[in-house]
Design a protein around this motif. Structure first.
Motif, PDB file in Angstrom:
ATOM      1  N   ASP A 217      14.552 -29.166  -2.582  1.00  0.00           N
ATOM      2  CA  ASP A 217      15.889 -29.217  -2.001  1.00  0.00           C
ATOM      3  C   ASP A 217      16.072 -28.174  -0.908  1.00  0.00           C
ATOM      4  O   ASP A 217      17.190 -27.793  -0.570  1.00  0.00           O
ATOM      5  N   THR A 218      14.925 -27.691  -0.362  1.00  0.00           N
ATOM      6  CA  THR A 218      14.970 -26.670   0.690  1.00  0.00           C
ATOM      7  C   THR A 218      14.216 -27.120   1.935  1.00  0.00           C
ATOM      8  O   THR A 218      13.684 -26.307   2.670  1.00  0.00           O
TER       9      THR A 218
ATOM     10  N   ASP B  54      13.706 -28.164   5.688  1.00  0.00           N
ATOM     11  CA  ASP B  54      14.379 -27.822   6.938  1.00  0.00           C
ATOM     12  C   ASP B  54      13.784 -28.630   8.077  1.00  0.00           C
ATOM     13  O   ASP B  54      12.638 -29.116   7.978  1.00  0.00           O
TER      14      ASP B  54
ATOM     15  N   ARG C 210       5.027 -22.288   3.061  1.00  0.00           N
ATOM     16  CA  ARG C 210       5.702 -23.483   3.546  1.00  0.00           C
ATOM     17  C   ARG C 210       4.749 -24.269   4.434  1.00  0.00           C
ATOM     18  O   ARG C 210       3.773 -23.728   4.957  1.00  0.00           O
TER      19      ARG C 210
ATOM     20  N   SER D  14      13.948 -35.683  -1.135  1.00  0.00           N
ATOM     21  CA  SER D  14      14.371 -34.302  -0.941  1.00  0.00           C
ATOM     22  C   SER D  14      15.815 -34.251  -0.459  1.00  0.00           C
ATOM     23  O   SER D  14      16.478 -35.281  -0.306  1.00  0.00           O
ATOM     24  N   ASN D  15      16.291 -33.058  -0.212  1.00  0.00           N
ATOM     25  CA  ASN D  15      17.578 -32.912   0.465  1.00  0.00           C
ATOM     26  C   ASN D  15      17.507 -33.533   1.865  1.00  0.00           C
ATOM     27  O   ASN D  15      16.428 -33.658   2.456  1.00  0.00           O
TER      28      ASN D  15
ATOM     29  N   ARG E 287      20.539 -23.486  12.440  1.00  0.00           N
ATOM     30  CA  ARG E 287      20.280 -24.504  11.417  1.00  0.00           C
ATOM     31  C   ARG E 287      20.698 -25.883  11.904  1.00  0.00           C
ATOM     32  O   ARG E 287      21.520 -26.038  12.795  1.00  0.00           O
TER      33      ARG E 287
END
Length: 317
Positions: A39-40, A42, A97, A128-129, A205
């Motif tokens: 859930d992270t 990007d 990552r 995922s998110n 972001r």
């Protein structure tokens, strides 16, 4: 009568347990090993040419990663799989990552991204998110990247681009956002090649928008000598001179050099070294006069300290 009835109950219960132990039940179905999700996740826009999807890998084994994307309004516009990549082909980034690139990035419209993992048994994780991008300006790259190598750190500095309007800060080594134009590196080793990457940031972001990278590759060199030895003493012992001094504390210490001159000489000349311990016995010939000693410390890169204090001893006639 009551005692006999109790014994009978115990005997019946025992038979019941034995019968239960001997019975073989139906086998349980195997537990489906479904990979975990994250859930992270990007999304990072790099320059005006690349969009990177960045995520950690779940704890369970992952064979493939699938990237899903939807560009434009969500009505009647489902997520579609745009990329499959094996775990071995992922691009590793600092901080455990990984990243994959969108093969056909869109910069003119909002896009939504999700990732999904597949394990060695072909089972898929949950999605995922979701990260939704918004079009934004690409900043110019920083300039004049320089490094100053010190004994325990490397100081990195750079200049802002000539068109610095809209820049919020800088991203260093794909791992840390800073608002200054300098950065300190402490995790390095001398004589091991190192590359520093700095990028301007115009949005932090959804997605983070970065400039093309400004990179500098260099090999940090150890030019820093250890401290000079202290408390050198010289004592006549039999036909020679025993030298003793305090040990130098340095992680890369390789030994010591011993220097001597006679009463009529101006300069010291080396008589021993490098030696691994902070002591030395100088077996000198008779002849009278005073002997003068100093010692130095050496590191593994060949850097030599200054002289220690001077110690003297008389030579036998």
């Amino acid at each position: 009568m009551l005692r006999r009835t109790s014994r009978l109950c115990v005997w019946v219960v025992g038979l019941t347990l034995l019968a239960a132990c001997g019975k073989v039940g139906n086998p349980l179905p195997p537990v489906a090993q479904i990979p975990a999700t994250v859930d992270t996740m990007d999304v990072v826009q790099q320059g005006g040419t690349a969009i990177l999807i960045v995520f950690p890998l779940p704890a369970m084994s992952v064979r493939e990663v699938s990237v899903f994307r939807r560009c434009g309004a969500p009505d009647d516009n489902p997520l579609k799989e745009i990329l499959q990549v094996t775990a071995a082909d992922l691009r590793a980034l600092p901080g455990d990552r990984f990243a994959v690139s969108d093969p056909s990035p869109r910069f003119d419209v909002s896009c939504a991204y999700e990732v999904q993992f597949r394990n060695n048994h072909g089972r898929r994780s949950a999605m995922s998110n979701m990260v939704t991008t918004q079009p934004g300006p690409t900043p110019a790259s920083p300039t004049d990247l320089t490094v100053d190598v010190k004994q325990s750190e490397i100081d990195v500095s750079w200049n802002a681009p000539s068109e610095a309007q809209g820049i919020l800060g800088y991203y260093v080594d794909f791992r840390e956002f800073v608002t200054r134009r300098d950065y300190v590196i402490r995790d390095f080793r001398f004589d091991v090649s190192r590359t520093v990457v700095v990028q301007s940031v115009s949005r932090v972001r959804d997605p983070m928008i970065l400039s093309p990278p400004t990179a500098l590759t260099f090999v940090p060199k150890d030019t820093f000598p250890p401290a000079a030895p202290a408390d050198l003493t010289a004592v006549r012992v039999g036909e020679g001179v025993q030298l003793v001094w305090d040990a130098v504390t340095a992680p890369d210490l390789s030994g010591y050099n011993v220097y001597r001159r006679t009463e009529g000489e101006q300069d010291f000349h080396k008589i021993a070294g490098p030696i691994p311990v902070p002591r030395y016995f100088d077996a000198v010939e008779r002849g009278g006069g005073v002997l003068y000693y100093v010692v130095t410390a050496l590191d593994r890169s060949g850097n030599e300290s200054g002289y220690s204090n001077q110690a003297t001893a008389s030579r036998k006639r």
